[in-house]
Write a protein that holds these residues in place. Structure first.
Motif, PDB file in Angstrom:
ATOM      1  N   PHE A  64      54.355  -6.578  36.410  1.00 18.16           N
ATOM      2  CA  PHE A  64      55.095  -6.934  37.614  1.00 18.16           C
ATOM      3  C   PHE A  64      54.184  -7.827  38.453  1.00 18.16           C
ATOM      4  O   PHE A  64      53.567  -7.372  39.423  1.00 18.16           O
ATOM      5  CB  PHE A  64      55.502  -5.675  38.394  1.00 18.16           C
ATOM      6  CG  PHE A  64      56.449  -4.793  37.642  1.00 18.16           C
ATOM      7  CD1 PHE A  64      57.812  -5.040  37.673  1.00 18.16           C
ATOM      8  CD2 PHE A  64      55.986  -3.717  36.894  1.00 18.16           C
ATOM      9  CE1 PHE A  64      58.699  -4.226  36.981  1.00 18.16           C
ATOM     10  CE2 PHE A  64      56.866  -2.902  36.198  1.00 18.16           C
ATOM     11  CZ  PHE A  64      58.230  -3.161  36.242  1.00 18.16           C
ATOM     12  N   VAL A  83      53.389   2.669  42.584  1.00 17.05           N
ATOM     13  CA  VAL A  83      53.813   2.594  41.186  1.00 17.05           C
ATOM     14  C   VAL A  83      52.800   3.380  40.374  1.00 17.05           C
ATOM     15  O   VAL A  83      51.589   3.168  40.500  1.00 17.05           O
ATOM     16  CB  VAL A  83      53.866   1.130  40.693  1.00 17.05           C
ATOM     17  CG1 VAL A  83      54.199   1.076  39.204  1.00 17.05           C
ATOM     18  CG2 VAL A  83      54.877   0.334  41.489  1.00 17.05           C
ATOM     19  N   VAL A 120      52.288  -1.757  32.829  1.00 17.66           N
ATOM     20  CA  VAL A 120      52.854  -0.414  32.871  1.00 17.66           C
ATOM     21  C   VAL A 120      53.510  -0.185  31.513  1.00 17.66           C
ATOM     22  O   VAL A 120      54.181  -1.080  30.991  1.00 17.66           O
ATOM     23  CB  VAL A 120      53.921  -0.284  33.982  1.00 17.66           C
ATOM     24  CG1 VAL A 120      54.574   1.081  33.974  1.00 17.66           C
ATOM     25  CG2 VAL A 120      53.327  -0.571  35.342  1.00 17.66           C
ATOM     26  N   LEU A 163      61.718   3.083  37.320  1.00 18.28           N
ATOM     27  CA  LEU A 163      60.283   2.909  37.429  1.00 18.28           C
ATOM     28  C   LEU A 163      59.725   4.163  38.094  1.00 18.28           C
ATOM     29  O   LEU A 163      60.264   4.622  39.106  1.00 18.28           O
ATOM     30  CB  LEU A 163      59.996   1.670  38.288  1.00 18.28           C
ATOM     31  CG  LEU A 163      58.559   1.262  38.492  1.00 18.28           C
ATOM     32  CD1 LEU A 163      57.910   0.894  37.153  1.00 18.28           C
ATOM     33  CD2 LEU A 163      58.499   0.075  39.441  1.00 18.28           C
ATOM     34  N   HIS A 164      58.656   4.730  37.535  1.00 15.04           N
ATOM     35  CA  HIS A 164      58.055   5.937  38.105  1.00 15.04           C
ATOM     36  C   HIS A 164      57.242   5.550  39.337  1.00 15.04           C
ATOM     37  O   HIS A 164      56.236   4.845  39.236  1.00 15.04           O
ATOM     38  CB  HIS A 164      57.161   6.618  37.067  1.00 15.04           C
ATOM     39  CG  HIS A 164      56.569   7.902  37.558  1.00 15.04           C
ATOM     40  ND1 HIS A 164      55.816   8.692  36.750  1.00 15.04           N
ATOM     41  CD2 HIS A 164      56.612   8.540  38.751  1.00 15.04           C
ATOM     42  CE1 HIS A 164      55.402   9.762  37.435  1.00 15.04           C
ATOM     43  NE2 HIS A 164      55.882   9.673  38.649  1.00 15.04           N
ATOM     44  N   VAL A 165      57.704   6.009  40.497  1.00 14.43           N
ATOM     45  CA  VAL A 165      56.991   5.764  41.746  1.00 14.43           C
ATOM     46  C   VAL A 165      56.840   7.085  42.493  1.00 14.43           C
ATOM     47  O   VAL A 165      57.569   8.035  42.260  1.00 14.43           O
ATOM     48  CB  VAL A 165      57.697   4.720  42.646  1.00 14.43           C
ATOM     49  CG1 VAL A 165      57.857   3.409  41.915  1.00 14.43           C
ATOM     50  CG2 VAL A 165      59.003   5.223  43.182  1.00 14.43           C
ATOM     51  N   SER A 190      67.619   0.750  34.440  1.00 12.24           N
ATOM     52  CA  SER A 190      66.268   1.188  34.120  1.00 12.24           C
ATOM     53  C   SER A 190      65.648   1.833  35.357  1.00 12.24           C
ATOM     54  O   SER A 190      66.201   1.743  36.449  1.00 12.24           O
ATOM     55  CB  SER A 190      65.404   0.033  33.635  1.00 12.24           C
ATOM     56  OG  SER A 190      65.772  -1.171  34.182  1.00 12.24           O
ATOM     57  N   ALA A 214      56.330   0.880  29.205  1.00 12.67           N
ATOM     58  CA  ALA A 214      57.774   1.022  29.384  1.00 12.67           C
ATOM     59  C   ALA A 214      58.412   1.492  28.083  1.00 12.67           C
ATOM     60  O   ALA A 214      58.053   1.026  27.009  1.00 12.67           O
ATOM     61  CB  ALA A 214      58.385  -0.315  29.794  1.00 12.67           C
TER      62      ALA A 214
END
Length: 79
Positions: A17, A55, A25, A38-40, A36, A27
């Motif tokens: 990103f 993130v 990251v 994103l782990h935040v 989709s 994926a």
């Protein structure tokens, strides 16, 4: 690998990103998915139309986080 105009990818791939300065990251690839995720962590509002969050980069013992601030595009519930 390119197969007649299509690319062969694995079950997981590394993605970046660059606008958020997140270099990579891991994926999971799901060609049948419509969305989709994103782990935040530590999601918080910054003003009325921006958010800040971390993130999560890496997994388990090597877990690190990368701070990001971004515009809100859409709010949605996740179950």
């Amino acid at each position: 690998m390119n197969l007649g105009g299509k690319h062969l990818i694995g079950w997981t791939e590394l993605v970046a990103f660059p606008d958020w300065e997140v270099p990579r990251v891991q994926a999971k690839i799901d060609t049948g998915a419509r969305t989709s995720a994103l782990h935040v962590e530590n999601l918080r509002r910054v003003g009325t139309d921006r958010v800040a969050f971390d993130v999560i980069v890496g997994r388990r013992k090597n877990q690190r986080s990368h701070p990001v601030e971004a515009d809100v595009v859409k709010w949605a519930s996740v179950r």
